[in-house]
Design an enzyme around this catalytic site. Structure first.
Site, mmCIF file in Angstrom:
data_model
loop_
_atom_site.group_PDB
_atom_site.id
_atom_site.type_symbol
_atom_site.label_atom_id
_atom_site.label_comp_id
_atom_site.label_asym_id
_atom_site.label_seq_id
_atom_site.Cartn_x
_atom_site.Cartn_y
_atom_site.Cartn_z
ATOM 1 N N GLU A 49 56.412 31.501 36.870
ATOM 2 C CA GLU A 49 55.512 32.443 38.013
ATOM 3 C C GLU A 49 54.338 32.305 37.516
ATOM 4 O O GLU A 49 53.331 32.249 38.397
ATOM 5 C CB GLU A 49 56.215 33.759 38.938
ATOM 6 C CG GLU A 49 57.399 32.819 39.522
ATOM 7 C CD GLU A 49 59.361 32.932 38.779
ATOM 8 O OE1 GLU A 49 58.898 33.232 38.156
ATOM 9 O OE2 GLU A 49 60.329 32.472 39.715
ATOM 10 N N PHE A 111 69.751 42.730 46.419
ATOM 11 C CA PHE A 111 69.111 42.271 45.199
ATOM 12 C C PHE A 111 68.133 41.230 45.372
ATOM 13 O O PHE A 111 67.168 41.084 46.853
ATOM 14 C CB PHE A 111 70.666 40.390 46.344
ATOM 15 C CG PHE A 111 70.363 39.959 44.872
ATOM 16 C CD1 PHE A 111 70.926 40.225 43.952
ATOM 17 C CD2 PHE A 111 70.108 37.877 45.218
ATOM 18 C CE1 PHE A 111 70.673 39.509 41.939
ATOM 19 C CE2 PHE A 111 70.269 37.663 44.360
ATOM 20 C CZ PHE A 111 69.865 38.018 42.711
ATOM 21 N N GLN A 112 67.516 41.484 44.348
ATOM 22 C CA GLN A 112 66.322 40.833 44.228
ATOM 23 C C GLN A 112 65.091 41.794 44.701
ATOM 24 O O GLN A 112 64.276 40.919 45.822
ATOM 25 C CB GLN A 112 65.805 39.628 44.052
ATOM 26 C CG GLN A 112 67.171 38.640 43.153
ATOM 27 C CD GLN A 112 66.812 37.195 42.556
ATOM 28 O OE1 GLN A 112 66.359 36.750 43.647
ATOM 29 N NE2 GLN A 112 66.902 36.734 41.150
ATOM 30 N N LYS A 161 62.721 37.343 54.632
ATOM 31 C CA LYS A 161 63.467 36.447 54.856
ATOM 32 C C LYS A 161 63.674 35.916 55.987
ATOM 33 O O LYS A 161 63.859 34.925 56.445
ATOM 34 C CB LYS A 161 64.823 36.457 53.632
ATOM 35 C CG LYS A 161 65.674 35.134 53.900
ATOM 36 C CD LYS A 161 66.796 35.480 52.783
ATOM 37 C CE LYS A 161 67.293 33.185 52.629
ATOM 38 N NZ LYS A 161 68.436 33.862 51.806
ATOM 39 N N MET A 473 41.953 36.538 16.201
ATOM 40 C CA MET A 473 41.020 37.899 17.398
ATOM 41 C C MET A 473 41.995 39.555 16.302
ATOM 42 O O MET A 473 40.638 40.527 15.907
ATOM 43 C CB MET A 473 41.219 37.450 18.773
ATOM 44 C CG MET A 473 39.944 38.658 18.778
ATOM 45 S SD MET A 473 38.755 38.606 18.199
ATOM 46 C CE MET A 473 37.343 37.417 19.095
HETATM 47 C C1 LIG Z 1 37.877 38.516 23.299
HETATM 48 C C2 LIG Z 1 36.778 38.413 23.639
HETATM 49 C C3 LIG Z 1 35.577 38.929 23.343
HETATM 50 C C4 LIG Z 1 34.399 38.775 24.356
HETATM 51 N N1 LIG Z 1 33.257 38.663 24.348
HETATM 52 C C5 LIG Z 1 32.166 38.430 25.004
HETATM 53 C C6 LIG Z 1 30.990 38.311 24.752
HETATM 54 O O1 LIG Z 1 30.075 38.700 23.429
HETATM 55 N N2 LIG Z 1 29.323 38.346 25.783
HETATM 56 C C7 LIG Z 1 30.371 38.695 27.069
HETATM 57 O O2 LIG Z 1 29.083 37.947 28.108
HETATM 58 N N3 LIG Z 1 31.569 38.622 27.438
HETATM 59 C C8 LIG Z 1 32.480 38.727 26.664
HETATM 60 N N4 LIG Z 1 33.563 38.367 27.198
HETATM 61 C C9 LIG Z 1 33.891 38.476 28.326
HETATM 62 C C10 LIG Z 1 33.837 40.341 29.215
HETATM 63 O O3 LIG Z 1 34.728 40.651 28.766
HETATM 64 C C11 LIG Z 1 33.310 40.022 30.776
HETATM 65 O O4 LIG Z 1 34.481 39.146 31.398
HETATM 66 C C12 LIG Z 1 32.416 38.603 31.148
HETATM 67 O O5 LIG Z 1 31.277 39.395 30.420
HETATM 68 C C13 LIG Z 1 32.325 39.124 32.094
HETATM 69 O O6 LIG Z 1 30.675 38.303 33.084
HETATM 70 P P1 LIG Z 1 30.559 38.066 34.651
HETATM 71 O O7 LIG Z 1 30.099 39.697 34.984
HETATM 72 O O8 LIG Z 1 29.799 37.469 34.350
HETATM 73 O O9 LIG Z 1 31.297 37.986 35.567
HETATM 74 P P2 LIG Z 1 32.892 38.980 36.587
HETATM 75 O O10 LIG Z 1 33.043 39.944 35.617
HETATM 76 O O11 LIG Z 1 33.770 37.756 36.904
HETATM 77 O O12 LIG Z 1 31.918 40.036 37.403
HETATM 78 C C14 LIG Z 1 30.892 38.784 38.383
HETATM 79 C C15 LIG Z 1 29.630 39.478 38.820
HETATM 80 O O13 LIG Z 1 29.030 38.753 40.307
HETATM 81 C C16 LIG Z 1 29.365 39.411 41.880
HETATM 82 N N5 LIG Z 1 29.249 38.059 42.205
HETATM 83 C C17 LIG Z 1 30.168 37.549 43.008
HETATM 84 N N6 LIG Z 1 30.275 36.835 43.349
HETATM 85 C C18 LIG Z 1 28.803 37.005 43.866
HETATM 86 C C19 LIG Z 1 27.468 36.284 44.782
HETATM 87 N N7 LIG Z 1 27.599 34.969 45.425
HETATM 88 N N8 LIG Z 1 26.004 37.214 44.656
HETATM 89 C C20 LIG Z 1 25.642 37.924 44.422
HETATM 90 N N9 LIG Z 1 26.587 38.225 43.027
HETATM 91 C C21 LIG Z 1 28.156 37.856 43.186
HETATM 92 C C22 LIG Z 1 31.069 40.216 41.513
HETATM 93 O O14 LIG Z 1 30.844 41.176 42.144
HETATM 94 C C23 LIG Z 1 30.783 40.871 40.226
HETATM 95 O O15 LIG Z 1 29.939 41.762 39.543
HETATM 96 C C24 LIG Z 1 35.036 38.572 26.059
HETATM 97 C C25 LIG Z 1 36.043 38.682 26.680
HETATM 98 C C26 LIG Z 1 37.096 38.191 25.634
HETATM 99 C C27 LIG Z 1 38.753 38.097 26.506
HETATM 100 C C1 LIG Z 2 48.885 38.326 27.056
HETATM 101 C C2 LIG Z 2 48.086 39.025 25.926
HETATM 102 N N1 LIG Z 2 48.796 40.109 24.754
HETATM 103 C C3 LIG Z 2 47.861 40.623 23.966
HETATM 104 C C4 LIG Z 2 46.647 40.352 23.359
HETATM 105 C C5 LIG Z 2 45.736 41.028 22.694
HETATM 106 N N2 LIG Z 2 45.263 39.332 21.845
HETATM 107 C C6 LIG Z 2 43.872 39.289 22.307
HETATM 108 S S1 LIG Z 2 43.897 37.691 20.849
HETATM 109 C C7 LIG Z 2 44.569 38.309 20.867
HETATM 110 C C8 LIG Z 2 45.342 36.766 19.846
HETATM 111 C C9 LIG Z 2 45.390 35.849 20.103
HETATM 112 O O1 LIG Z 2 45.562 35.129 18.685
HETATM 113 P P1 LIG Z 2 45.795 33.359 19.294
HETATM 114 O O2 LIG Z 2 46.612 32.596 20.304
HETATM 115 O O3 LIG Z 2 46.729 32.548 17.953
HETATM 116 O O4 LIG Z 2 44.178 33.347 19.114
HETATM 117 P P2 LIG Z 2 43.226 32.870 17.850
HETATM 118 O O5 LIG Z 2 42.536 34.306 17.893
HETATM 119 O O6 LIG Z 2 43.777 33.060 16.892
HETATM 120 O O7 LIG Z 2 42.113 32.359 18.046
HETATM 121 C C10 LIG Z 2 45.885 39.010 20.820
HETATM 122 C C11 LIG Z 2 47.193 39.241 20.294
HETATM 123 C C12 LIG Z 2 45.811 39.458 24.825
HETATM 124 N N3 LIG Z 2 44.584 39.445 24.726
HETATM 125 N N4 LIG Z 2 46.637 39.613 25.842
#
Ligand SMILES: Cc1cc2nc3c(=O)[nH]c(=O)nc-3n(C[C@H](O)[C@H](O)[C@H](O)COP(=O)(O)OP(=O)(O)OC[C@H]3O[C@@H](n4cnc5c(N)ncnc54)[C@H](O)[C@@H]3O)c2cc1C
Ligand SMILES: Cc1ncc(C[n+]2csc(CCOP(=O)(O)OP(=O)(O)O)c2C)c(N)n1
Ligand SMILES: [Mg+2]
Length: 568
Positions: A49, A111-112, A161, A473
């Site tokens: 799911e 159940f569930q 249900k 990472m």
């Molecule tokens: C491993 C990892 C590394 C990351 N590294 C980076 C990085 O280096 N740089 C980076 O940028 N991000 C990075 N991120 C992503 C980061 O965590 C955020 O998800 C991202 O920066 C959010 O971008 P955002 O604010 O544009 O989008 P969102 O979080 O989606 O926010 C969008 C905003 O826009 C608003 N909005 C929605 N609709 C409208 C509308 N119609 N008009 C006006 N406003 C609106 C919403 O209310 C919200 O506040 C990383 C994520 C991961 C998992």
């Molecule tokens: C469900 C979940 N568990 C743990 C993490 C923490 N986490 C962030 S990146 C990462 C490693 C990802 O490894 P892989 O999928 O091999 O990608 P790579 O970084 O090697 O490109 C982990 C464990 C996460 N982001 N999401």
């Protein structure tokens, strides 16, 4: 005319324009599944799911329309929680429907039985427990309105249900939502628009921070006009990528933890930040105390709760970005920021034009090569769905997105296992698009059971596993901050190509740079799903990197020139 609650559910979904749902049956949702056969609905049978929710989410992100997932009570419903939270953090409009035990059994540990509205309260925009057939239609209509209006988000409808089995009069018009107090259509005051225009006029070093709101409000064209008229450079968030074409001369690239060095430096030197539909995530700002210290800040944002949440701003324009920009543009005269634009150009130096593809083949296959070749081969026109980790960041750096909704990734929750199912949703939503999954060897194994769904439903997605033998990472953080103590990050993996074959999916393994382009070409030429296991350098790191909580300009740079990349 009387219909069962199960029938009313599908009547409403069809009227809402739903043609596909992603789900998994079970006892408490069986009456609804039984009624489904009478309606023009494509049901995609998932293997877990969580996959259904990511598929609905991928569907929503690929189109802007509401995605629908359906599951049974208890374990079916709880399996959805990660997908719901993923949609919540990235404001993705999905409606999740769960079966619930009979209304008389609620609270008896039947159940569930799980209190799924209780469980999902903090990770849904709103949720409902429906115990009577007559409440099904108004609830479904309201759920779609809530999910898709204002700041979008996930909504869950839990239907007992007996509510599915019993009958009620079906009255679509009478079920129109009347949500008193819910006013998602904010508009900024004229006085604030004037204040913003004055700040824009007097700025010398402005920069636009372009977020996902641009994509959600379909405001890319207006942002481009604004940027060109005011000669303002644009920095992108991860989730904003594609909102403004990567090849636009004012588009600087990504900001933040793994953003381009010159982008972060420019933000720190700016005198005006124009935050357009972004929420100042900590991955974007680094240390808030030293963030953009010399800049005034204007925040255009649809959700008032985001204003002054992380970064205190000088002017807040609360409303839909497209509507706000339509009002703001006429107030802003053309300005030139030649000195500022050329200052940023000099920050870029030659690193922006150095092309990893032209560097001599060192015998090592780097993930950046794979992504760069994928970008070239697909001419940047594919929809790429990434998982979470190093490969996600390399994709953001090396795949240049020119169109909105061409990058689908879990940003806020950073959910490993997202990519494969989300790509299924994206492909179902946009059957004509070329859809690529870019996924790590770790994250792939979290939801790889959906390979069976891909085969059963004949979903033509291409899967690129960036196989570095590590939870890369996390390994990188251990290398940088835990003296290379690789606790629980090395992976012993199955042979992914053989695994794909077992599912009946064409597959390849690639470990040399010369083989990347032929493999990608081969996969593209094949009708149907293909999996490529790219065995890449195991201990490469993503550069630059702003350590968590550090100042935005305090970036760790690539230490040796093994591969000098455009991101350095
Ligand atoms: C491993 C990892 C590394 C990351 N590294 C980076 C990085 O280096 N740089 C980076 O940028 N991000 C990075 N991120 C992503 C980061 O965590 C955020 O998800 C991202 O920066 C959010 O971008 P955002 O604010 O544009 O989008 P969102 O979080 O989606 O926010 C969008 C905003 O826009 C608003 N909005 C929605 N609709 C409208 C509308 N119609 N008009 C006006 N406003 C609106 C919403 O209310 C919200 O506040 C990383 C994520 C991961 C998992
Ligand atoms: C469900 C979940 N568990 C743990 C993490 C923490 N986490 C962030 S990146 C990462 C490693 C990802 O490894 P892989 O999928 O091999 O990608 P790579 O970084 O090697 O490109 C982990 C464990 C996460 N982001 N999401
Ligand atoms: Mg890995």
């Amino acid at each position: 005319m009387k219909k069962t609650g199960g029938q009313i559910l599908w009547e409403c979904l069809v009227k809402q324009g739903v043609h596909t749902v992603f789900g998994y049956p079970g006892g408490a949702i069986l009456p609804a599944y039984d009624a489904m056969t009478q309606y023009p609905i494509r049901h995609i049978l998932v293997r877990h799911e969580q996959g259904a929710t990511h598929m609905a989410d991928g569907f929503a992100r690929a189109t802007g329309e509401v995605g629908v997932a359906i599951a049974t009570s208890g374990p079916g419903a709880t399996n959805m929680v990660t997908g719901i939270a993923t949609a919540m953090l990235d404001s993705s409009p999905i409606v999740c429907i769960t079966g619930q035990v009979g209304s008389k059994l609620i609270g008896t540990d039947a159940f569930q039985e799980t209190d799924i509205t209780g469980v999902t309260l903090p990770v849904t925009k709103h949720n409902y427990l429906v115990t009577r057939a007559e409440d099904v239609a108004p609830t479904v209509r309201e759920a779609f309105l809530v999910a898709s209006s204002g700041r979008p988000g996930p909504v869950l409808i839990d239907i007992t249900k007996d509510a599915q089995q019993s009958s009620a009069e079906f009255d679509w018009d009478g079920a129109a939502p009347t949500l008193r107090g819910y006013r998602p259509d904010y508009r900024p005051a004229q006085v604030d628009l004037s204040k913003a225009a004055a700040l824009i006029k007097s700025a010398e070093r402005p920069i636009i921070l372009a977020g996902r709101g641009i994509i959600m409000s379909d405001a890319g064209e207006l942002v481009r006009q604004f940027a060109e008229r005011t000669n303002t450079p644009i920095a992108m968030t991860l989730l904003g990528l594609g909102g403004i074409p990567a090849d636009h001369p004012l588009n600087l690239g990504m900001m933040g933890m793994h953003g381009e060095a010159w982008v972060n430096t420019a933000i720190q030197e700016a005198d005006l930040l124009l935050a357009f539909g972004m929420r100042f995530d900590d991955r974007v700002t680094g240390n808030l105390k030293t963030y953009a210290p010399t800049a005034k800040k204007i925040h255009v944002e649809i959700d008032p709760a985001e204003i002054n949440k992380n970064v205190k701003v000088d002017v807040a324009l609360v409303g839909d970005l497209r509507e706000v920009l339509t009002e703001l543009l006429p107030l802003v005269p053309p300005v030139d920021h030649e000195a500022w634009v050329s200052r940023i150009g000099s920050l870029k130096g030659d690193s922006a034009v150095r092309d990893i593809q032209n560097l001599p083949d060192s015998g090592h296959l780097y993930a950046a090569h794979v992504i760069n070749d994928l970008w070239r081969e697909t001419k940047g026109e594919a929809v790429v769905v990434t998982d979470v980790g190093q490969h996600q960041m390399w994709e953001a750096q090396y795949y240049k997105h020119n169109t909105p909704r061409s990058l689908i990734t879990s940003g806020g929750l950073g959910t490993m296992g997202f990519a494969l199912p989300a790509a299924v949703g994206a492909k179902v939503a946009r059957p004509d698009a070329e859809v690529w999954v870019v996924v790590g060897d770790g994250g792939f194994q979290m939801t790889m059971c959906e390979l069976a769904t891909i085969v059963q439903e004949n979903i033509d997605v291409k899967i690129a596993i960036i196989n570095n033998g590590y939870l890369g990472m996390v390994r990188q953080w251990q290398e940088f901050f835990y003296e290379k103590r690789y606790a629980a990050t090395p992976l012993v993996n199955p042979d992914f190509a053989k695994l794909a074959q077992a599912f009946g999916i064409k597959s390849m393994s690639v470990s040399s740079r010369a083989d990347v382009v032929p493999a990608v070409a081969d996969a593209r030429a094949h009708k149907g799903p293909v999996l490529i296991d790219f065995q890449v350098e195991q201990e490469d790191s993503v550069y630059p990197m702003v350590p968590a909580g550090a100042d935005l300009h305090a970036m760790i740079r690539r230490p040796s020139p093994i591969v000098e990349t455009a991101a350095d």
